[in-house]
Design a protein around this motif. Structure first.
Motif, short mmCIF file in Angstrom:
data_model
loop_
_atom_site.label_atom_id
_atom_site.label_comp_id
_atom_site.label_asym_id
_atom_site.label_seq_id
_atom_site.Cartn_x
_atom_site.Cartn_y
_atom_site.Cartn_z
N VAL A 54 0.87 -1.26 -0.02
CA VAL A 54 0.02 0.01 0.15
C VAL A 54 0.91 1.08 0.09
CG1 VAL A 54 -1.72 1.26 1.17
CG2 VAL A 54 -1.71 -1.28 0.94
N ALA A 55 1.85 1.27 1.02
CA ALA A 55 2.94 2.39 0.76
C ALA A 55 2.13 3.68 1.18
CB ALA A 55 3.86 2.36 -0.24
N CYS A 56 2.25 4.79 0.33
CA CYS A 56 1.60 5.93 0.46
C CYS A 56 0.31 5.97 -0.64
CB CYS A 56 2.56 7.21 0.11
SG CYS A 56 4.09 7.05 1.18
N ASP A 57 -0.09 5.08 -1.01
CA ASP A 57 -1.22 4.80 -2.12
C ASP A 57 -0.78 5.89 -2.99
OD1 ASP A 57 -4.56 5.12 -2.00
OD2 ASP A 57 -3.40 3.67 -3.06
N HIS A 58 0.41 6.40 -3.58
CA HIS A 58 0.61 7.43 -4.46
C HIS A 58 0.00 6.88 -5.73
CE1 HIS A 58 2.87 10.73 -5.95
NE2 HIS A 58 3.71 10.07 -6.69
N TYR A 59 -0.16 5.76 -6.24
CA TYR A 59 -0.86 5.27 -7.34
C TYR A 59 -2.26 5.99 -7.56
CZ TYR A 59 -1.94 2.30 -11.31
OH TYR A 59 -2.15 1.60 -12.43
N HIS A 60 -2.91 6.03 -6.42
CA HIS A 60 -4.22 6.46 -6.40
C HIS A 60 -4.14 8.21 -6.21
CE1 HIS A 60 -4.95 2.14 -5.94
NE2 HIS A 60 -5.59 2.52 -7.03
N ARG A 61 -3.36 8.48 -5.29
CA ARG A 61 -3.45 9.80 -4.59
C ARG A 61 -2.48 10.89 -5.15
NH1 ARG A 61 -6.05 9.42 0.73
NH2 ARG A 61 -6.55 7.29 0.80
N SER A 410 9.61 2.62 9.60
CA SER A 410 9.70 3.05 10.83
C SER A 410 11.05 4.40 10.65
CB SER A 410 10.75 2.04 11.67
OG SER A 410 12.05 1.84 10.70
N LYS A 411 11.16 4.80 9.50
CA LYS A 411 12.18 5.90 9.46
C LYS A 411 11.33 7.09 8.46
CE LYS A 411 15.25 3.82 11.54
NZ LYS A 411 15.86 4.34 13.03
N ARG A 412 11.44 8.07 9.00
CA ARG A 412 10.68 9.18 8.40
C ARG A 412 11.60 10.34 7.58
NH1 ARG A 412 5.08 9.25 9.08
NH2 ARG A 412 4.38 7.78 10.60
N PHE A 413 11.48 10.24 6.50
CA PHE A 413 12.50 11.17 5.45
C PHE A 413 11.87 12.35 5.09
CE2 PHE A 413 16.82 9.83 4.95
CZ PHE A 413 16.80 8.54 5.69
N GLY A 414 10.44 12.37 5.02
CA GLY A 414 9.51 13.26 4.37
C GLY A 414 9.54 14.49 4.59
N LEU A 415 9.26 15.54 3.78
CA LEU A 415 8.96 16.96 4.01
C LEU A 415 7.67 16.99 4.57
CD1 LEU A 415 10.63 18.53 1.23
CD2 LEU A 415 11.39 19.01 3.45
N VAL A 416 6.91 15.98 3.88
CA VAL A 416 5.31 15.76 4.55
C VAL A 416 4.95 14.50 5.34
CG1 VAL A 416 3.16 15.36 3.44
CG2 VAL A 416 4.84 17.03 2.12
N TYR A 417 4.50 14.85 6.14
CA TYR A 417 4.25 13.74 7.22
C TYR A 417 2.95 12.90 6.51
CZ TYR A 417 3.38 11.10 11.66
OH TYR A 417 2.98 10.11 12.40
N VAL A 418 3.21 11.24 6.64
CA VAL A 418 2.28 10.51 6.11
C VAL A 418 1.65 9.75 7.32
CG1 VAL A 418 1.46 8.62 4.57
CG2 VAL A 418 2.87 10.33 3.85
N ASP A 419 0.28 9.77 7.42
CA ASP A 419 -0.32 8.96 8.54
C ASP A 419 -0.69 7.69 7.75
OD1 ASP A 419 -2.78 9.48 11.17
OD2 ASP A 419 -2.27 7.56 10.04
N TYR A 420 0.06 6.54 8.12
CA TYR A 420 -0.11 5.39 7.18
C TYR A 420 -1.55 4.95 7.32
CZ TYR A 420 4.78 5.89 5.81
OH TYR A 420 5.86 6.42 5.55
N ALA A 421 -2.30 5.10 8.60
CA ALA A 421 -3.58 4.39 9.03
C ALA A 421 -4.47 4.93 8.18
CB ALA A 421 -3.84 4.64 10.37
N THR A 422 -4.50 6.66 7.82
CA THR A 422 -5.47 7.06 7.12
C THR A 422 -5.09 7.81 5.76
OG1 THR A 422 -4.89 9.29 8.04
CG2 THR A 422 -6.50 7.82 9.45
N THR A 424 -3.47 10.40 5.51
CA THR A 424 -3.55 11.89 5.42
C THR A 424 -1.79 12.38 5.34
OG1 THR A 424 -5.15 11.71 7.16
CG2 THR A 424 -4.14 13.62 7.25
N ARG A 425 -1.88 13.44 4.58
CA ARG A 425 -0.86 14.17 4.42
C ARG A 425 -0.62 15.55 5.38
NH1 ARG A 425 -0.90 9.55 1.24
NH2 ARG A 425 -0.01 9.73 -0.83
N ILE A 426 0.67 15.64 6.01
CA ILE A 426 0.64 16.74 6.81
C ILE A 426 1.92 17.46 6.50
CG2 ILE A 426 0.77 17.72 9.10
CD1 ILE A 426 -0.70 15.13 10.34
N PRO A 427 2.11 18.71 5.87
CA PRO A 427 3.38 19.31 5.52
C PRO A 427 3.88 19.55 6.75
CG PRO A 427 1.42 20.16 4.31
CD PRO A 427 0.89 19.22 5.29
N LYS A 428 5.07 19.24 6.77
CA LYS A 428 5.96 19.50 8.17
C LYS A 428 6.50 20.70 8.14
CE LYS A 428 7.33 14.40 8.01
NZ LYS A 428 8.84 13.57 8.03
#
Ligand SMILES: N#[N+]C[C@@H]1[C@@H](O)[C@H](O)[C@@H](O)[C@@H]2O[C@H]12
Length: 444
Positions: A54-61, A410-422, A424-428
């Protein structure tokens, strides 16, 4: 750091991701399995048994993600194309796979964001691995057929092409150290893989020229600076060997048309004759490219082990969540060396960034360490440019948190936070800071 550091007009600011790390949709629209689907489903290989299903579901999002890139002012987006979407089985082209990338690229253009496509970012189709993978010279022909298909289908809408991402990881990390797919531990196989990946790079550059396309093509290497733990001759030699494995094993063939002699001697002794190198291979590998992509994260410090081989020395200074030393001055040292010893071609930082244990508090993610990391590395890049260095762009790794290979999520490299359960993207805070850097084309 006093005052503002402005970058040249037209400097390209972007972010980067990779297919298996963000797309998900692992079985959708005809995608076939990759070696990372196999590896991630093998117990014990990936932390917590995480996979890229599933990852970040970028394919659909991706429409939402591209809109967010635009809101954050990003000028370019480096993504990778999943080979197992394009050729899920031997000899079967899957147009639905290409259609996704046509949609993604079209959306990027609609938002004024430059598409930068990485042809290979580690997700080898499993059917090729079943034939021996990159260790089998036939993989080179499969890669060229795949690349030519991309040039035919996307060549007129993608202006920047990267043949390979980090051949060192594809070869040594994955076939000698065994930490990445397919998880082998065989030096000779790793050397064969490195050679075939480089050969496929050269063949693909040749194919791109023959396709008569108007864009540019290059390769992305993960490069570092290796420091000796002391001035002891044994430690100095160990650093030389580590530099030979990490840097010169790839830079020398691409820019000098030969493998580094000191390392050939060592590897021939350890792994036998280089009978997998054919007469004109190096001439193909050295085909002129238009730019070099540089992935830089940290430097390394080594000492000599009892056998004289390099052994890592734990960092003394501040580290990221990966345990990697924060060492921005080594970015300047690396770029300066590349210009001095290898090439005056345009350089792009195709990846630089940091993982930190980000937390959402009251709907926000404050990540001052990441801002400091990026600011100091941007300043190092700026110093290189000020001294005449031909650096033309910078892609922060990563646009959003994603599947960090053997570390799973377990490691977060993003400029944008991803809540994998939902999802949801949150710009850091760092994303908002980067937006201002891009707007000012500089740092304060
Ligand atoms: N680890 N780490 C972060 C990042 C990884 O996520 C990328 O896929 C690679 O290209 C490169 O190793 C760098």
């Amino acid at each position: 750091m006093n005052g503002e550091l402005r970058f040249p007009e037209g400097f390209l600011w972007g972010t980067a991701t990779a297919a298996y790390q963000v797309e998900g949709a692992a079985q959708e629209d005809g995608r076939g399995p990759s070696i990372w689907d196999t590896f991630a489903k093998t117990p014990g290989k990936v932390l917590n048994g995480d996979t890229g299903d599933v990852a970040c579901d970028h394919y659909h999002r991706y429409p939402e993600d591209v809109r967010l890139m635009k809101e954050l002012g990003m000028q370019a987006y480096r993504f990778s194309i999943a080979w197992p979407r394009i050729f899920p089985e031997k000899g079967r082209y899957n147009p639905k796979g290409t259609d996704f990338y046509k949609r993604l690229v079209d959306t990027l253009h609609q938002h004024g964001i430059l598409p930068v496509a990485t042809i290979y970012h580690w997700d080898l189709p499993q059917w090729i691995q079943d034939e021996g993978g990159w260790a089998n010279r036939r993989s080179v022909d499969y890669f060229v057929e795949y690349a030519n298909t991309l040039f035919r289908e996307l060549g007129d809408v993608v202006p920047l092409w990267i043949t390979h991402n980090e051949p060192w990881c594809v070869s040594f990390l994955s076939h000698w150290l065994g930490q990445h797919a397919p998880g082998h531990r065989d030096l000779r196989e790793a050397l064969q893989v490195a050679h075939h990946v480089l050969l496929s790079h050269g063949r693909t550059v040749q194919a791109y020229r023959e396709a008569g396309l108007s864009g540019r093509i290059g390769i992305t290497l993960n490069l570092t600076v290796v420091d000796a733990a002391s001035e002891d001759p044994a430690d100095l030699r160990a650093a030389q060997i580590s530099d030979g494995n990490a840097n010169r094993w790839f830079l020398d063939p691409i820019f000098r048309g030969s493998y580094p002699a000191d390392m050939v001697e060592i590897y021939t002794e350890q792994a036998g004759p280089f009978d997998f190198v054919h007469a004109d291979d190096l001439d193909i590998i050295r085909r002129p490219i238009d730019f070099l992509g540089v992935n830089y994260y940290t430097r390394s410090v080594v000492r000599a082990g009892e056998d004289g081989m390099p052994k890592p020395v734990p960092p003394a200074g501040p580290v990221t969540d990966m345990g990697w030393e924060v060492h921005p001055e080594s970015l300047y040292r690396l770029l300066t060396r590349l210009r001095r010893e290898y090439t005056g071609l345009p350089l792009y930082i195709t990846e630089n960034g940091a993982a930190y244990p980000d937390r959402v508090v009251d709907g926000r993610v404050d990540d001052p360490e990441r801002i400091a990391y990026l600011r100091d590395h941007f300043a190092a890049a700026h110093r290189f440019i000020q001294e005449g260095g031909n650096l033309q762009g910078y892609f922060v790794w990563s646009f959003m948190d994603n599947f960090e290979w053997a570390f799973g999520y377990s490691k977060r490299f993003g400029l944008v936070y991803v809540d994998y359960a939902t999802q949801t993207r949150i710009p850091k805070a760092s994303a908002l800071w980067y937006r201002d850097v891009i707007a000012a084309n500089g740092i304060r």
